[in-house]
Write an enzyme that holds these catalytic residues in place. Structure first.
Site, PDB file in Angstrom:
ATOM      1  N   LYS A  81       0.930  -1.048   0.365  1.00  0.00           N
ATOM      2  CA  LYS A  81       0.080  -0.060   0.198  1.00  0.00           C
ATOM      3  C   LYS A  81       0.794   1.163   0.052  1.00  0.00           C
ATOM      4  O   LYS A  81       2.047   1.389   0.737  1.00  0.00           O
ATOM      5  CB  LYS A  81      -1.176  -0.345   0.836  1.00  0.00           C
ATOM      6  CG  LYS A  81      -1.866   1.155   1.269  1.00  0.00           C
ATOM      7  CD  LYS A  81      -2.981   0.962   2.834  1.00  0.00           C
ATOM      8  CE  LYS A  81      -3.909   2.059   2.194  1.00  0.00           C
ATOM      9  NZ  LYS A  81      -5.002   2.192   3.820  1.00  0.00           N
ATOM     10  N   SER A 106     -10.190   2.205   2.113  1.00  0.00           N
ATOM     11  CA  SER A 106      -8.890   2.857   1.641  1.00  0.00           C
ATOM     12  C   SER A 106      -7.566   1.958   0.655  1.00  0.00           C
ATOM     13  O   SER A 106      -7.490   2.064  -0.410  1.00  0.00           O
ATOM     14  CB  SER A 106      -8.332   3.632   2.508  1.00  0.00           C
ATOM     15  OG  SER A 106      -7.566   3.106   3.310  1.00  0.00           O
ATOM     16  N   SER A 122     -10.331  -0.452   6.790  1.00  0.00           N
ATOM     17  CA  SER A 122      -9.673   0.061   5.608  1.00  0.00           C
ATOM     18  C   SER A 122      -8.781  -1.583   5.067  1.00  0.00           C
ATOM     19  O   SER A 122      -8.499  -1.197   3.424  1.00  0.00           O
ATOM     20  CB  SER A 122      -8.826   1.553   5.650  1.00  0.00           C
ATOM     21  OG  SER A 122      -9.589   2.838   5.352  1.00  0.00           O
TER      22      SER A 122
END
Lengths: 97, 492
Positions: free
Chosen positions: B78, B158, B182
């Site tokens: 990420k 997210s 997320s």
């Protein structure tokens, strides 16, 4: 109490965000709607309840490490991350005439 | 060789060991797949050269018999994790061009175990969002489509880039971060498995901060076993993060399978709000049955303060983000706008650098932390947060873990989410957010398809540092659900 434009300007200044004048009204509305939404928290009885700042607060105190140098001498690398620097210093707009 | 992207980590490790294929071939297969799937926008920065270089080193180590536990495994990182020498953006314009000269602890642990970096995955700007649509580098897409229409769906957020990449076979596993759901909500939307471990289980060092009392790292993968292996490597105490826990990391792989005899499962009655997708309820009921079949006793419990969780979350996360993001000042890293005074330069840089949603949250947080609102909103939210934690503590006196749906619906259409007001968008996180506030380990495992063909996930919430129980329950659900975990590949 609805949020007024002066408050929005003050909040934007504190947040160091240049909110254009044309957006101030909209930000006021957003802050209002958040407050309205958060109103329902007032229904909850929290008398005598300690605010919780961290889920680790009771059972797991934060760990202290030895206060000794473990890192450093990274000036060159740090300066590479900055857009503007000179002689190992960060450069900012002139503050004192 | 492209079928290599359909293997699990466990299968790939076996194949590498037997010499059926090399780590370089494995990396190449994933790079090819990434080429085909550019439109998913799952990665902000792809790193094929680094991947091939790391894979070549993995091949050498395998030959020498020095393979690590993730040797040669293609992993997506990420883009909130700082990676030494690789641009790290948090999907924000303000960090454009930022190349860290240090490595986050969690990513370093993965490299030390032999994992191979495929690229930095897309996210909502500074992880603030529920759809991976707020970032500067554009929205990521869910590889899944409804059976009856072709519209683009969000991968959730997210960590939506990571979820989409794992789901589409663009990496075998990925890292995520979870502040209010997320990791878990995108896992549910994309039909993959993901765990947010207990707050303190993984080091947050080198992970760009959003809301520090909530942020936690965790893995996403295509099955429970791979997820357990990933977390085993990622977890552990770190001197560089004072909130990381000095508690031994168990071998989560040992916890999988078996039965649930003598275990009690709690079903929170507050997780059945009006308007919930009936397919979600059906899946939940089925999940309850699977756990009973495995020998568990199932009891209804109450978490009475659940309805306040999203509000509490938003107040606390906004306040914390407004403090954390104060560091982006145009001086030390990232972009810089002009200004005649220092304040003007700060304000112009931050206005230009932050996107709409991030600016909104910074303003909300600054307002809430102001003296006139601090007590009514921020302190009040922190008090209600304690009540939410107390609810879970009470429940865990009676039960070993909780079973809930991961999300009230399936993946939402991208245009629909864009037109929604922020509070409606938050509702996607209604079931995942409470465990974040309480810092509890919580895992999502795909359990069923909706009537229109989209994945639905079940969530298991465990006691603090009770990840083993969570993995065990997840492995039992996984087996019973028999969900097709093959990647949802883009057709060539």
């Amino acid at each position: 109490m609805p949020v007024d434009i002066a408050t929005v300007k003050q909040v934007a200044y504190l947040a160091r965000l240049k909110v254009p004048d044309s957006d101030l009204e909209k930000v006021a509305e957003e802050l209002d709607s958040l407050c309205e939404w958060a109103e329902h928290l007032k229904q909850v009885n929290t008398d005598g309840v300690e605010p919780l700042t961290s889920v680790l607060d009771k059972d797991m105190p934060l760990i202290y490490r030895q206060d000794e140098v473990s890192d450093g001498n990274k000036q060159e690398e740090l300066m590479k991350c900055a857009k503007v620097s000179a002689d190992g210093f960060y450069v900012v707009p002139r503050m004192v005439e | 060789m492209t079928d290599l992207v359909e293997l699990t980590i466990a299968q790939a490790t076996e194949g590498l060991k037997k010499g059926e294929f090399s780590a370089v071939e494995l990396a190449k297969a994933h790079i090819e797949e990434m080429e085909k799937a550019k439109h998913l926008n799952a990665y902000i920065t792809e790193t094929p050269d680094i991947a091939l270089e790391m894979a070549a080193k993995s091949d050498e180590r395998i030959k020498k018999g020095e393979a690590g536990e993730l040797e040669g495994i293609p992993v997506g990182m990420k883009d909130l994790y700082c990676t030494n020498g690789v641009m790290t953006t948090a999907a924000s314009h303000i960090l454009e061009g930022f190349i860290p000269f240090y490595e986050s602890t969690v990513s370093q642990k993965l490299w030390d175990a032999g994992a191979v970096l495929m690229g930095k995955t897309n996210l909502d700007e500074f992880a603030m969002g529920s759809g991976t649509i707020t970032g500067y580098y554009g929205a990521a897409q869910n590889p899944w489509k409804r059976s009856n229409d072709d519209s683009v769906l969000v991968p959730g957020g997210s960590s939506g880039g990571s979820a989409a990449a794992v789901s589409a076979g663009l990496c075998m596993a990925a890292t995520g971060t979870d502040t209010g759901g997320s990791i878990r909500q995108p896992a549910s939307f994309c039909g993959v498995t993901g765990i947010k471990p207990t707050y303190g289980r993984c080091s947050r060092y080198g992970i760009i901060a959003f809301a520090s009392s909530l942020d936690q790292a965790g893995p996403m993968a295509r099955d429970v076993k791979d997820t357990a292996l990933m977390l085993k490597i990622m977890a552990g105490f770190d001197n560089k993060d004072s909130t990381s826990a000095q508690i031994a990391v168990p071998d989560y792989l040992q916890a999988l399978g078996g039965d649930l005899k003598g275990k009690v499962v709690g079903i929170p009655k507050e997780y059945r709000p009006n308007g919930i997708n009936p397919d979600v309820i059906k899946m939940w009921d089925e999940g309850i049955k699977w756990l009973k079949d495995a020998g568990a006793e199932v009891v209804e419990i109450s978490l009475p303060n659940t309805e306040y969780a999203l509000t509490v979350y938003h107040v606390i996360a906004s306040a914390e983000c407004s403090s954390n993001l104060a560091r982006y000042d145009g001086v030390r890293f990232g972009i810089r706008a002009e200004g005649n005074t220092l304040d003007e330069m700060y304000a112009n840089t931050r206005m230009e650098g932050f996107g709409k949603e991030v600016r909104r949250r910074i303003l909300v947080g600054t307002y809430i932390l102001g003296s006139s609102r601090y007590e009514d909103y921020f302190l009040k939210a922190q008090k209600v947060r304690r009540l939410i934690v107390n609810d879970f503590n009470e429940a865990f006196k009676k039960v070993d873990f909780l079973l809930t749906p991961a999300a009230p619906s399936t993946a939402v259409r991208e245009d629909e989410m864009r037109s929604q007001d922020p509070i409606t968008v938050f509702l996607n996180d209604a079931f995942v957010c409470p465990a974040s506030l309480a810092g509890l380990p919580a895992m999502v495992v795909p359990a069923a398809l909706s009537s229109d063909g989209l994945p639905l996930g079940l969530q298991i919430i465990g006691k603090p540092f009770g990840e083993e129980m969570v993995f065990k329950a997840a492995s039992i659900i996984e087996q019973a659900a028999n969900f097709n975990r093959k990647p949802h590949r883009v057709e060539a």
